[in-house]
Design a protein around this motif. Sequence first.
Motif, PDB file in Angstrom:
ATOM      1  N   VAL A  42      25.472  38.248  -8.407  1.00 17.63           N
ATOM      2  CA  VAL A  42      24.628  38.161  -7.215  1.00 17.63           C
ATOM      3  C   VAL A  42      23.220  38.634  -7.538  1.00 17.63           C
ATOM      4  N   ASN A  43      23.124  39.728  -8.270  1.00 21.25           N
ATOM      5  CA  ASN A  43      21.828  40.273  -8.646  1.00 21.25           C
ATOM      6  C   ASN A  43      21.079  39.332  -9.587  1.00 21.25           C
TER       7      ASN A  43
ATOM      8  N   ALA B 105      15.919  33.625  -9.663  1.00 19.30           N
ATOM      9  CA  ALA B 105      15.164  32.818  -8.702  1.00 19.30           C
ATOM     10  C   ALA B 105      13.710  33.275  -8.627  1.00 19.30           C
ATOM     11  N   GLU B 106      13.484  34.566  -8.812  1.00 19.77           N
ATOM     12  CA  GLU B 106      12.119  35.106  -8.797  1.00 19.77           C
ATOM     13  C   GLU B 106      11.395  34.844 -10.124  1.00 19.77           C
TER      14      GLU B 106
ATOM     15  N   LEU C 157      18.347  24.925 -11.230  1.00 17.02           N
ATOM     16  CA  LEU C 157      17.785  23.583 -11.375  1.00 17.02           C
ATOM     17  C   LEU C 157      17.805  22.837 -10.046  1.00 17.02           C
ATOM     18  N   LEU C 158      18.893  22.970  -9.308  1.00 19.40           N
ATOM     19  CA  LEU C 158      18.979  22.328  -7.996  1.00 19.40           C
ATOM     20  C   LEU C 158      17.899  22.869  -7.057  1.00 19.40           C
ATOM     21  N   MET C 159      17.679  24.160  -7.120  1.00 22.95           N
ATOM     22  CA  MET C 159      16.659  24.757  -6.258  1.00 22.95           C
ATOM     23  C   MET C 159      15.258  24.263  -6.617  1.00 22.95           C
ATOM     24  N   GLN C 160      15.043  23.958  -7.906  1.00 25.20           N
ATOM     25  CA  GLN C 160      13.753  23.395  -8.309  1.00 25.20           C
ATOM     26  C   GLN C 160      13.472  22.091  -7.566  1.00 25.20           C
ATOM     27  N   ALA C 161      14.518  21.326  -7.322  1.00 26.51           N
ATOM     28  CA  ALA C 161      14.372  20.030  -6.651  1.00 26.51           C
ATOM     29  C   ALA C 161      14.583  20.148  -5.143  1.00 26.51           C
TER      30      ALA C 161
END
Length: 203
Positions: A39-40, A46-47, A154-158
């Motif tokens: 989780v951490n 992400a940051e 990678l999904l969050m990038q898109a």
Amino acid sequence: MVKYDVNDSSFDHKHGVLINKLGIKDPEELQSREKDRLVNAYKKAAEKYSENHAFSEKDVCDIHKLFLGDLYEWAGEYRTVDLSSENIRFCHAAYINNHMKDFSIELEALTPFTEDLNKEQILGRLGKIHGELIIIHPFRDGNGRFTRLLCDLLLMQANYLPMAVSEFYNTVFLKKYHEAIQEVWRAVDYSKLISLFDPLVSR
């Protein structure tokens, strides 16, 4: 489940746990600590990585260390023992360095994921990256969770949502997932894996 060799110096056979920095002997406690670290690691990764970051072999090691570095000395370092799981013999430890260098070239070419990629393109890239990392299985432990973490980044990038992690603990899904990974191993065929991921990928 990954099998441990009787001569594996990283594994405490008496207590059934990997030898760790905290001296934890209870498997459930260690599993709980790993879950907290994951989780951490999601938050920190992400940051750390921007939406236009092209990932490389170094990032693969860095993210794995971000995940398990507080628990294991070998986090972020390629394994030196051979592993097998669900009728799959993963890449021999002696060949990991070479395979990861080749994979790094592919990874850099396939990333970053961008918002102009359609879902079919996203799934194609995701299937290849995920499948290859699982087959190489570069680290001593945590390969599945780490690979999902990388793919979620990678999904969050898109601008896509992370994949539903609960599915990977579903017995029916897991059976299909192992079959899909076997196809990657046997025939370098990502189609089953892509089809399996399709309903898990959304904006």
